[in-house]
Design a protein around this motif. Structure first.
Motif, PDB file in Angstrom:
ATOM      1  N   ARG A 198       0.842  -1.192   0.000  1.00 45.22           N
ATOM      2  CA  ARG A 198       0.000   0.000   0.000  1.00 45.22           C
ATOM      3  C   ARG A 198       0.884   1.252   0.000  1.00 45.22           C
ATOM      4  NH1 ARG A 198      -5.584  -0.461  -0.986  1.00 45.22           N
ATOM      5  NH2 ARG A 198      -6.491  -2.141   0.253  1.00 45.22           N
ATOM      6  N   ILE A 199       0.479   2.271  -0.744  1.00 38.23           N
ATOM      7  CA  ILE A 199       1.248   3.516  -0.806  1.00 38.23           C
ATOM      8  C   ILE A 199       1.508   4.049   0.594  1.00 38.23           C
ATOM      9  CG2 ILE A 199       1.275   5.897  -1.660  1.00 38.23           C
ATOM     10  CD1 ILE A 199      -0.829   4.923  -3.772  1.00 38.23           C
ATOM     11  N   ALA A 200       0.478   4.011   1.445  1.00 38.76           N
ATOM     12  CA  ALA A 200       0.572   4.600   2.780  1.00 38.76           C
ATOM     13  C   ALA A 200       1.322   3.717   3.770  1.00 38.76           C
ATOM     14  CB  ALA A 200      -0.828   4.904   3.315  1.00 38.76           C
ATOM     15  N   SER A 201       1.705   2.510   3.362  1.00 38.20           N
ATOM     16  CA  SER A 201       2.506   1.666   4.235  1.00 38.20           C
ATOM     17  C   SER A 201       3.892   2.263   4.416  1.00 38.20           C
ATOM     18  CB  SER A 201       2.634   0.266   3.630  1.00 38.20           C
ATOM     19  OG  SER A 201       3.692  -0.443   4.247  1.00 38.20           O
ATOM     20  N   PRO A 202       4.458   2.205   5.623  1.00 38.73           N
ATOM     21  CA  PRO A 202       5.827   2.705   5.822  1.00 38.73           C
ATOM     22  C   PRO A 202       6.851   2.014   4.924  1.00 38.73           C
ATOM     23  CG  PRO A 202       4.739   2.331   7.927  1.00 38.73           C
ATOM     24  CD  PRO A 202       3.839   1.757   6.882  1.00 38.73           C
TER      25      PRO A 202
ATOM     26  N   GLU B 105      -8.086   4.828  -2.668  1.00 36.32           N
ATOM     27  CA  GLU B 105      -8.636   6.175  -2.827  1.00 36.32           C
ATOM     28  C   GLU B 105      -8.885   6.871  -1.497  1.00 36.32           C
ATOM     29  OE1 GLU B 105     -12.304   3.403  -3.025  1.00 36.32           O
ATOM     30  OE2 GLU B 105     -10.119   3.312  -3.307  1.00 36.32           O
ATOM     31  N   VAL B 106      -8.766   6.142  -0.365  1.00 36.94           N
ATOM     32  CA  VAL B 106      -8.890   6.773   0.949  1.00 36.94           C
ATOM     33  C   VAL B 106      -7.624   6.586   1.781  1.00 36.94           C
ATOM     34  CG1 VAL B 106     -11.407   6.710   1.025  1.00 36.94           C
ATOM     35  CG2 VAL B 106     -10.120   4.731   1.868  1.00 36.94           C
ATOM     36  N   GLY B 107      -6.540   6.123   1.156  1.00 32.39           N
ATOM     37  CA  GLY B 107      -5.251   6.063   1.843  1.00 32.39           C
ATOM     38  C   GLY B 107      -5.062   4.873   2.748  1.00 32.39           C
ATOM     39  N   GLU B 108      -5.674   3.733   2.434  1.00 37.96           N
ATOM     40  CA  GLU B 108      -5.524   2.530   3.260  1.00 37.96           C
ATOM     41  C   GLU B 108      -4.046   2.125   3.355  1.00 37.96           C
ATOM     42  OE1 GLU B 108      -6.193  -0.186   5.770  1.00 37.96           O
ATOM     43  OE2 GLU B 108      -7.957   0.859   4.974  1.00 37.96           O
ATOM     44  N   PRO B 109      -3.510   1.953   4.602  1.00 38.45           N
ATOM     45  CA  PRO B 109      -2.081   1.624   4.752  1.00 38.45           C
ATOM     46  C   PRO B 109      -1.758   0.135   4.837  1.00 38.45           C
ATOM     47  CG  PRO B 109      -2.977   2.261   6.869  1.00 38.45           C
ATOM     48  CD  PRO B 109      -4.118   2.377   5.878  1.00 38.45           C
ATOM     49  N   GLY B 110      -2.752  -0.749   4.938  1.00 37.05           N
ATOM     50  CA  GLY B 110      -2.467  -2.184   5.028  1.00 37.05           C
ATOM     51  C   GLY B 110      -1.672  -2.552   6.257  1.00 37.05           C
TER      52      GLY B 110
END
Length: 623
Positions: free
Chosen positions: A416-420, A451-456
């Motif tokens: 996920r994009i928002a994953s560190p 589309e809502v920034g899910e970080p997984g």
């Protein structure tokens, strides 16, 4: 699922893509259709509102989504996001750890199932659907058919997975149509290989469960009478990733067995090769080539499977690990599919750039993942050590097949994009998504929750966070805030999440309505890098146009710095656009309120641009 091609160097990629054939224009042309946008959704996770998220949690503890959760409201909201196709991931019946014996379904052994909810790529019965997804498992096919109808009523098309390379180790076709024989039912198991065997065998050896590593235990160590490090399979079969060991390694695809397509163990083939001239022929010619040939049994089985689902109302397929199956099989299968539905959407997972053109032109794939080329390049830029200079080079090398290379920034295999482990901030995906969605005529794909920034971030059980789990029952928190107790209105989203979804909605809706995005492309990046003060390798620019629409796209990948410069439109572009010296008003497609002018002086265009960090503009010339 995928093998690792990420170690291929950029230099080797350029060498591969420079050796390309010229396809016929007819088969490669987008024919001025509008852009397509695929919304990949993990079906069992979409409507799950349970927030327990216990590692290795049962279906009762962590919950599961259903076909019915895709209500008219949910589908309308997905359509409104700017979507044309939904890829319902995990629909075919795969192995799961849940007791459905009351419905005539055998229990699955945790020793050959990854996770508790099971991998969607270990299909157990190709003529039925995952019972977890039905309110009434005895009516699961009817419930899926109703979902197809609702999806079509919403103006969307349906894609499901087909996994020709392998099936579940415990494959059991309980609901085959009359006259359809199960995989392996007629195999001669005394032979390692026979052209009409569906599987490869290891005669004289029994299958052994892998040795568990890194503290792993099936079901996280929970008691289960079948979790005994035993699974009866005599003789053992080859494993899905090609392992020929009776006891595959823990990192092998031990839950699956490899399908035999007439490729002998030494790598030679027991079928006719497709002549090179067929690169330039259409699917009807490919169909005629195979029509009267004697072919391996597995070819016919998968042709029948895809025909079954087309008859069900499915509009296309995503083919898992297509490069592990001979390209001649794809020529056969896809030409048969197109004879039933010429508009079927055929997407393949292929990661080796040297194979792209074979699988497009000879295999008759519509689209392939653009993973090793554009995705990997942009991921490096987003992480701070890549330059935008690489993107125009990639596009030039892919020019002959650009329409066929589907663009994505997330899917079920990727972080996920928002994953560190990726960039830790969904906002960094904005310029990348603008580029993915506008740089070519190819389709764009987004993964639900992106589309809502899910970080997984959830520890679901099997595997590690950074990717939303495909193996276990789990909730998807940011996405659940949009689901809002199945109101599907984003009522629990934060302001930042609302704004991010609005960005995706504006971008994707623009792309599916733009004529220019199915027209011509030219990069203006290097011209500006050489001639524009204040422009550098964190910025990217290019132009797109058709007879009635002219676009100038500029994106800032820098997370910290603003850029102010006088963007140049080269003389050759101005000439192609047949613009005279003077001033032209510009509309801006993403933000609307931004008003700019294009000034053409002595045949060169100039636009004064102020780009905030991670900001993009899509300027449309008003003539």
């Amino acid at each position: 699922m995928r093998t690792i091609y990420g170690l291929i160097s950029f230099l080797s990629i350029f060498a591969l893509i420079s050796c390309k054939d010229k396809p016929d224009k007819k088969s490669d042309s987008p024919s001025m259709k509008k852009k397509e946008v695929v919304y990949q959704v993990f079906t069992r996770l979409f409507g799950n509102t349970n927030t327990t998220n216990k590692p290795w949690g049962t279906i009762q503890e962590n919950g599961v989504g259903k076909f019915a959760d895709f209500s008219d409201k949910a589908l309308s909201e997905i359509k409104g996001l700017g979507v044309t196709h939904i890829w319902y991931t995990g629909v075919p019946h795969h192995a799961v750890i849940n007791d459905y014996t009351a419905y005539g379904i055998s229990n699955d052994d945790p020793d050959v199932v990854k996770g508790r909810a099971g991998s969607p790529y270990a299909v157990k019965d190709y003529y039925n659907v995952n019972p977890d997804l039905a309110i009434d498992p005895s009516k699961r096919l009817e419930e899926f058919k109703q979902l197809i109808q609702r999806t079509h009523d919403a103006g969307l098309k349906v894609i499901i997975d087909i996994v020709p390379n392998h099936v579940a180790r415990n494959y059991e076709g309980k609901t085959n149509p009359e006259g359809v024989e199960d995989f392996g039912a007629s195999d001669d198991t005394s032979k390692e290989y026979d052209v009409n065997n569906n599987f490869y065998y290891i005669p004289g050896e029994a299958f052994q469960v892998p040795k568990w590593e890194d503290g792993y235990l099936p079901l996280g160590g929970d008691e289960n009478r079948l979790a005994d490090s035993k699974f009866e399979e005599i003789p053992a079969k080859w494993t899905g990733n090609g392992s020929r060991l009776a006891q595959p390694h823990f990192n092998d695809w031990y839950e699956t067995v490899k399908i035999n397509y007439g490729v002998r163990p030494d790598g030679t083939n027991d079928f006719d090769e497709l002549p090179e001239a067929y690169r330039l022929k259409d699917y009807k010619d490919h169909y005629e080539f195979w029509k009267h040939k004697t072919l391996p049994d597995s070819w016919h089985k998968f042709k029948d499977i895809t025909a079954y689902w087309l008859g069900f109302g499915v509009d296309g397929f995503r083919f898992d690990m297509a490069e592990m199956v001979p390209v001649e099989f794809w020529s056969y299968l896809n030409s048969n599919i197109k004879m039933i539905n010429p508009d079927a959407f055929l997407l393949a997972e292929v990661y080796n750039p040297s194979l792209y053109r074979d699988y497009i032109h000879k295999g008759k794939m519509d689209y392939l993942y653009d993973k090793v080329e554009l995705y990997d390049s942009i991921k490096h830029i987003m992480k701070g050590y890549g330059w935008t200079d690489h993107i125009p080079v990639v596009q030039k090398g892919m020019a002959d097949i650009e329409h066929h290379m589907l663009h994505f920034l997330e899917n079920h295999d990727e972080q996920r994009i928002a994953s560190p482990d990726f960039v830790g901030n969904a906002q960094l995906g904005k310029p990348a998504m603008v580029v993915f969605a506008t740089i070519s005529t190819s389709p764009t794909m987004i993964y639900f929750g992106q589309e809502v920034g899910e970080p997984g971030a959830e520890n679901a059980g099997f595997g590690k966070p950074t990717r939303t789990s495909i193996f276990d029952y789990i909730g998807v928190p940011h996405h659940q805030r949009w689901v809002n107790n199945k109101k599907f209105d984003g009522g629990q989203l934060s302001e930042e999440e609302i704004n991010l979804r609005d960005f995706y909605k504006r971008l994707l809706n623009f792309t599916i309505n733009s004529e220019a995005l199915m027209g011509e492309y030219q990069e203006i990046h290097f011209y500006n890098k050489d001639n524009t003060e204040g422009y550098d390798h964190r910025v990217l620019s290019y132009v797109r146009w058709s007879d009635h629409e002219k676009l100038i796209v500029v994106s800032n990948f820098d997370v910290h710095n603003q850029y102010n410069f006088n963007l140049k439109v080269p003389e050759d572009v101005v000439s192609k656009w047949q613009l005279s010296d003077g001033e032209y008003n510009l509309d801006e497609a993403l933000y609307g309120e931004v008003k700019k002018t294009l000034n053409i002086i002595n045949g060169q265009g100039q636009i004064q641009v102020e780009l905030e960090p991670l900001q993009s503009y899509i300027f449309n010339i008003k003539e």
